[in-house]
Scaffold this motif. Structure first.
Motif, PDB file in Angstrom:
ATOM      1  N   TYR A  64    -108.459 -37.960  31.033  1.00 60.01           N
ATOM      2  CA  TYR A  64    -109.369 -38.175  32.152  1.00 60.01           C
ATOM      3  C   TYR A  64    -109.031 -39.518  32.775  1.00 60.01           C
ATOM      4  CZ  TYR A  64    -113.547 -39.312  34.811  1.00 60.01           C
ATOM      5  OH  TYR A  64    -114.399 -39.677  35.832  1.00 60.01           O
ATOM      6  N   LEU A  65    -108.430 -39.476  33.966  1.00 51.66           N
ATOM      7  CA  LEU A  65    -108.021 -40.697  34.654  1.00 51.66           C
ATOM      8  C   LEU A  65    -109.229 -41.234  35.410  1.00 51.66           C
ATOM      9  CD1 LEU A  65    -104.587 -39.435  36.046  1.00 51.66           C
ATOM     10  CD2 LEU A  65    -105.100 -40.445  33.819  1.00 51.66           C
ATOM     11  N   GLN A  66    -109.877 -42.211  34.809  1.00 50.80           N
ATOM     12  CA  GLN A  66    -111.172 -42.655  35.317  1.00 50.80           C
ATOM     13  C   GLN A  66    -111.102 -43.164  36.751  1.00 50.80           C
ATOM     14  OE1 GLN A  66    -114.040 -44.852  32.760  1.00 50.80           O
ATOM     15  NE2 GLN A  66    -113.685 -46.511  34.227  1.00 50.80           N
ATOM     16  N   ASP A  67    -110.076 -43.935  37.077  1.00 53.15           N
ATOM     17  CA  ASP A  67    -109.990 -44.521  38.410  1.00 53.15           C
ATOM     18  C   ASP A  67    -109.828 -43.461  39.497  1.00 53.15           C
ATOM     19  OD1 ASP A  67    -110.228 -46.983  37.223  1.00 53.15           O
ATOM     20  OD2 ASP A  67    -108.085 -47.427  37.279  1.00 53.15           O
ATOM     21  N   LYS A  68    -109.219 -42.339  39.132  1.00 51.11           N
ATOM     22  CA  LYS A  68    -108.986 -41.269  40.107  1.00 51.11           C
ATOM     23  C   LYS A  68    -109.967 -40.113  39.968  1.00 51.11           C
ATOM     24  CE  LYS A  68    -104.000 -42.189  40.313  1.00 51.11           C
ATOM     25  NZ  LYS A  68    -102.641 -41.610  40.116  1.00 51.11           N
ATOM     26  N   GLY A  69    -110.669 -40.054  38.818  1.00 54.52           N
ATOM     27  CA  GLY A  69    -111.628 -38.989  38.600  1.00 54.52           C
ATOM     28  C   GLY A  69    -111.016 -37.622  38.431  1.00 54.52           C
ATOM     29  N   ILE A  70    -109.783 -37.576  37.893  1.00 49.26           N
ATOM     30  CA  ILE A  70    -109.089 -36.299  37.715  1.00 49.26           C
ATOM     31  C   ILE A  70    -108.622 -36.174  36.271  1.00 49.26           C
ATOM     32  CG2 ILE A  70    -108.323 -36.208  40.112  1.00 49.26           C
ATOM     33  CD1 ILE A  70    -105.558 -37.139  39.151  1.00 49.26           C
ATOM     34  N   THR A  71    -108.269 -34.947  35.878  1.00 49.74           N
ATOM     35  CA  THR A  71    -107.742 -34.692  34.543  1.00 49.74           C
ATOM     36  C   THR A  71    -106.316 -34.166  34.624  1.00 49.74           C
ATOM     37  OG1 THR A  71    -108.610 -32.423  34.482  1.00 49.74           O
ATOM     38  CG2 THR A  71    -110.029 -34.181  33.611  1.00 49.74           C
ATOM     39  N   GLU A  72    -105.592 -34.372  33.544  1.00 51.68           N
ATOM     40  CA  GLU A  72    -104.240 -33.849  33.414  1.00 51.68           C
ATOM     41  C   GLU A  72    -103.955 -33.646  31.937  1.00 51.68           C
ATOM     42  OE1 GLU A  72    -101.808 -36.915  35.110  1.00 51.68           O
ATOM     43  OE2 GLU A  72    -101.813 -38.118  33.255  1.00 51.68           O
ATOM     44  N   PRO A  73    -103.009 -32.779  31.591  1.00 49.40           N
ATOM     45  CA  PRO A  73    -102.723 -32.539  30.165  1.00 49.40           C
ATOM     46  C   PRO A  73    -102.238 -33.802  29.464  1.00 49.40           C
ATOM     47  CG  PRO A  73    -101.772 -30.803  31.529  1.00 49.40           C
ATOM     48  CD  PRO A  73    -102.230 -31.888  32.468  1.00 49.40           C
ATOM     49  N   PHE A  74    -102.737 -34.033  28.262  1.00 52.28           N
ATOM     50  CA  PHE A  74    -102.269 -35.126  27.416  1.00 52.28           C
ATOM     51  C   PHE A  74    -100.857 -34.852  26.946  1.00 52.28           C
ATOM     52  CE2 PHE A  74    -101.824 -37.106  23.207  1.00 52.28           C
ATOM     53  CZ  PHE A  74    -102.267 -38.396  23.437  1.00 52.28           C
ATOM     54  N   CYS A  75    -100.590 -33.585  26.657  1.00 50.89           N
ATOM     55  CA  CYS A  75     -99.277 -33.170  26.136  1.00 50.89           C
ATOM     56  C   CYS A  75     -98.871 -31.859  26.797  1.00 50.89           C
ATOM     57  CB  CYS A  75     -99.342 -33.015  24.620  1.00 50.89           C
ATOM     58  SG  CYS A  75     -97.798 -32.508  23.841  1.00 50.89           S
ATOM     59  N   GLU A  76     -97.725 -31.841  27.445  1.00 49.81           N
ATOM     60  CA  GLU A  76     -97.215 -30.627  28.076  1.00 49.81           C
ATOM     61  C   GLU A  76     -96.539 -29.736  27.029  1.00 49.81           C
ATOM     62  OE1 GLU A  76     -97.645 -29.733  31.122  1.00 49.81           O
ATOM     63  OE2 GLU A  76     -98.061 -31.564  32.285  1.00 49.81           O
ATOM     64  N   ASN A  77     -96.729 -28.452  27.162  1.00 50.59           N
ATOM     65  CA  ASN A  77     -96.038 -27.462  26.318  1.00 50.59           C
ATOM     66  C   ASN A  77     -96.255 -27.706  24.828  1.00 50.59           C
ATOM     67  OD1 ASN A  77     -94.812 -26.277  28.664  1.00 50.59           O
ATOM     68  ND2 ASN A  77     -93.327 -27.950  28.653  1.00 50.59           N
ATOM     69  N   ARG A  78     -97.490 -28.008  24.462  1.00 53.45           N
ATOM     70  CA  ARG A  78     -97.782 -28.261  23.059  1.00 53.45           C
ATOM     71  C   ARG A  78     -97.664 -26.960  22.251  1.00 53.45           C
ATOM     72  NH1 ARG A  78    -103.340 -27.008  22.048  1.00 53.45           N
ATOM     73  NH2 ARG A  78    -103.295 -28.285  20.156  1.00 53.45           N
ATOM     74  N   LYS A  79     -97.254 -27.113  21.002  1.00 50.37           N
ATOM     75  CA  LYS A  79     -97.102 -25.971  20.117  1.00 50.37           C
ATOM     76  C   LYS A  79     -98.457 -25.548  19.580  1.00 50.37           C
ATOM     77  CE  LYS A  79     -94.388 -24.370  16.153  1.00 50.37           C
ATOM     78  NZ  LYS A  79     -93.357 -24.735  15.150  1.00 50.37           N
ATOM     79  N   THR A  80     -98.716 -24.234  19.562  1.00 50.75           N
ATOM     80  CA  THR A  80     -99.976 -23.722  19.047  1.00 50.75           C
ATOM     81  C   THR A  80     -99.713 -22.671  17.970  1.00 50.75           C
ATOM     82  OG1 THR A  80    -100.120 -22.056  20.814  1.00 50.75           O
ATOM     83  CG2 THR A  80    -101.226 -24.177  21.191  1.00 50.75           C
ATOM     84  N   GLY A  81    -100.779 -22.284  17.283  1.00 46.41           N
ATOM     85  CA  GLY A  81    -100.657 -21.343  16.181  1.00 46.41           C
ATOM     86  C   GLY A  81    -100.467 -22.075  14.869  1.00 46.41           C
ATOM     87  N   SER A  82    -100.000 -21.372  13.874  1.00 45.92           N
ATOM     88  CA  SER A  82     -99.760 -21.974  12.562  1.00 45.92           C
ATOM     89  C   SER A  82     -98.576 -22.936  12.640  1.00 45.92           C
ATOM     90  CB  SER A  82     -99.477 -20.863  11.545  1.00 45.92           C
ATOM     91  OG  SER A  82     -99.340 -21.396  10.253  1.00 45.92           O
ATOM     92  N   ILE A  83     -98.752 -24.123  12.069  1.00 45.21           N
ATOM     93  CA  ILE A  83     -97.747 -25.185  12.179  1.00 45.21           C
ATOM     94  C   ILE A  83     -97.133 -25.453  10.806  1.00 45.21           C
ATOM     95  CG2 ILE A  83     -97.321 -27.581  12.813  1.00 45.21           C
ATOM     96  CD1 ILE A  83     -98.193 -25.893  15.185  1.00 45.21           C
ATOM     97  N   ASP A  84     -95.798 -25.391  10.746  1.00 42.22           N
ATOM     98  CA  ASP A  84     -95.074 -25.742   9.525  1.00 42.22           C
ATOM     99  C   ASP A  84     -94.681 -27.215   9.622  1.00 42.22           C
ATOM    100  OD1 ASP A  84     -93.362 -26.127   7.404  1.00 42.22           O
ATOM    101  OD2 ASP A  84     -92.208 -24.295   7.727  1.00 42.22           O
ATOM    102  N   ILE A  85     -95.445 -28.083   8.972  1.00 37.90           N
ATOM    103  CA  ILE A  85     -95.224 -29.522   9.079  1.00 37.90           C
ATOM    104  C   ILE A  85     -93.869 -29.930   8.531  1.00 37.90           C
ATOM    105  CG2 ILE A  85     -96.004 -31.762   8.212  1.00 37.90           C
ATOM    106  CD1 ILE A  85     -97.672 -30.772  10.512  1.00 37.90           C
ATOM    107  N   GLU A  86     -93.434 -29.297   7.463  1.00 37.51           N
ATOM    108  CA  GLU A  86     -92.134 -29.668   6.891  1.00 37.51           C
ATOM    109  C   GLU A  86     -91.007 -29.347   7.858  1.00 37.51           C
ATOM    110  OE1 GLU A  86     -91.056 -28.499   3.024  1.00 37.51           O
ATOM    111  OE2 GLU A  86     -92.592 -29.709   2.045  1.00 37.51           O
ATOM    112  N   ASP A  87     -91.191 -28.323   8.679  1.00 38.98           N
ATOM    113  CA  ASP A  87     -90.166 -27.947   9.647  1.00 38.98           C
ATOM    114  C   ASP A  87     -90.277 -28.765  10.922  1.00 38.98           C
ATOM    115  OD1 ASP A  87     -88.038 -26.120  10.653  1.00 38.98           O
ATOM    116  OD2 ASP A  87     -89.626 -25.530  12.061  1.00 38.98           O
ATOM    117  N   SER A  88     -91.497 -29.003  11.378  1.00 40.86           N
ATOM    118  CA  SER A  88     -91.730 -29.696  12.650  1.00 40.86           C
ATOM    119  C   SER A  88     -92.830 -30.738  12.454  1.00 40.86           C
ATOM    120  CB  SER A  88     -92.115 -28.698  13.743  1.00 40.86           C
ATOM    121  OG  SER A  88     -91.134 -27.693  13.905  1.00 40.86           O
ATOM    122  N   PHE A  89     -92.473 -31.867  11.894  1.00 36.15           N
ATOM    123  CA  PHE A  89     -93.471 -32.859  11.490  1.00 36.15           C
ATOM    124  C   PHE A  89     -94.289 -33.369  12.665  1.00 36.15           C
ATOM    125  CE2 PHE A  89     -94.827 -37.147  10.099  1.00 36.15           C
ATOM    126  CZ  PHE A  89     -95.471 -36.797   8.919  1.00 36.15           C
TER     127      PHE A  89
END
Length: 291
Positions: free
Chosen positions: A126-151
């Motif tokens: 949330y960009l307070q000065d502009k009053g708009i939102t944008e993604p914190f992280c683009e193309n984030r991985k979802t679902g079950s996460i294998d930490i050893e494979d993708s820390f």
């Protein structure tokens, strides 16, 4: 995925509070109005000199789920540690007091926690000065996460995740450390855990000109925060050698952060080379990946 808010589980929401009188009401209201109702809302007033305590006290009168702890200023890590020590819930959620939640945030995370140890959600800046939102992280991985494979498949922040209490209640943040979330990430995910990332955006991360992160002093000593973090991470790698290659990548990742941010980095670069034989080279990479 059979949990529902009607079960008897309690989520402890840990909220460190320091000089945020302009934002605290919005933060607290976003927690109080969650569709998940069984909450323990812990506000740690960390020596704040503004009106934050009175604001928290006002909402406590309206909502008995709010607990207020006042302490002399110990910094963000110290306040979170106090919250961990006080938390009685089955699950832990960290929230910074200038951010706020989507009304379904905790319900969305909780729906998956019966099958997993940590459930992570999406973030909107949330960009307070502009009053708009944008993604914190683009193309984030979802679902079950294998930490050893993708820390580093997850965001390294602590405040978009629901943790089983037994995953974090024995851990502590390092007082005075800048980027304490990076250290805590290693402490959490060096454990053998089942992890899931939902698609929903659950949190609004307020970006403001006078926040702690926007006013960092990138002087010579700044790089020593990363030395402390990488030393701490190495202790966990000793216990879990399968993360050795991710340790190597972390060390270089921190170096890149220092360099790209215009901060002094030479002491850190020399340290990881002499202590851990890490540099950006094919030989160093092969040593950590295969040996």
């Amino acid at each position: 995925m059979n949990h529902s808010p009607e079960n008897n589980h309690i989520i402890s929401v840990i909220i460190p509070v320091y000089q945020v009188e302009a934002y605290l009401a919005e933060c607290l209201l976003s927690v109080m109005t969650q569709t998940f109702k069984r909450l323990e809302i812990i506000c740690i007033i960390d020596g704040s000199k503004d009106n934050s305590y009175n604001i928290a006290r006002y909402y406590q009168v309206c909502d008995s789920r709010i607990k207020i702890i006042w302490q002399e200023n110990q910094g963000l890590s110290g306040a979170r540690n106090t919250g961990l020590e006080a938390a009685q819930g089955d699950f832990i959620f960290f929230l910074d007091s200038d951010d706020y939640l989507d009304k379904n945030a905790l319900t969305s995370l909780y729906q998956y926690i019966d099958q997993y140890d940590v459930v992570s959600g999406g973030i909107l800046n949330y960009l307070q000065d502009k009053g708009i939102t944008e993604p914190f992280c683009e193309n984030r991985k979802t679902g079950s996460i294998d930490i050893e494979d993708s820390f580093y498949s997850l965001e390294t922040v602590v405040w978009n995740k629901l943790y089983r209490s037994e995953v974090v209640n024995h851990l502590r943040f390092i007082p005075g450390l800048i980027h304490e979330d990076e250290d805590f990430y290693w402490k959490v995910f060096s454990q053998p855990l089942k992890v899931y990332a939902i698609e929903d955006n659950i949190l609004y991360y307020r970006i403001r000109s006078n926040s702690i992160m926007s006013s960092l002093n990138l002087g010579h000593q700044y790089q020593y925060n990363y030395i402390q973090i990488i030393d701490s991470a190495h202790q966990h790698v000793v216990q879990r050698p399968t993360l050795k290659y991710h340790f190597y990548k972390s060390a270089l990742r921190f170096l890149k952060i220092l360099q790209s941010g215009g901060a002094p980095y030479q002491d850190y670069e020399n340290y990881i080379l002499t202590r851990y034989k890490i540099k950006k080279s094919r030989l160093s990479k092969l040593r950590y990946k295969y040996f």
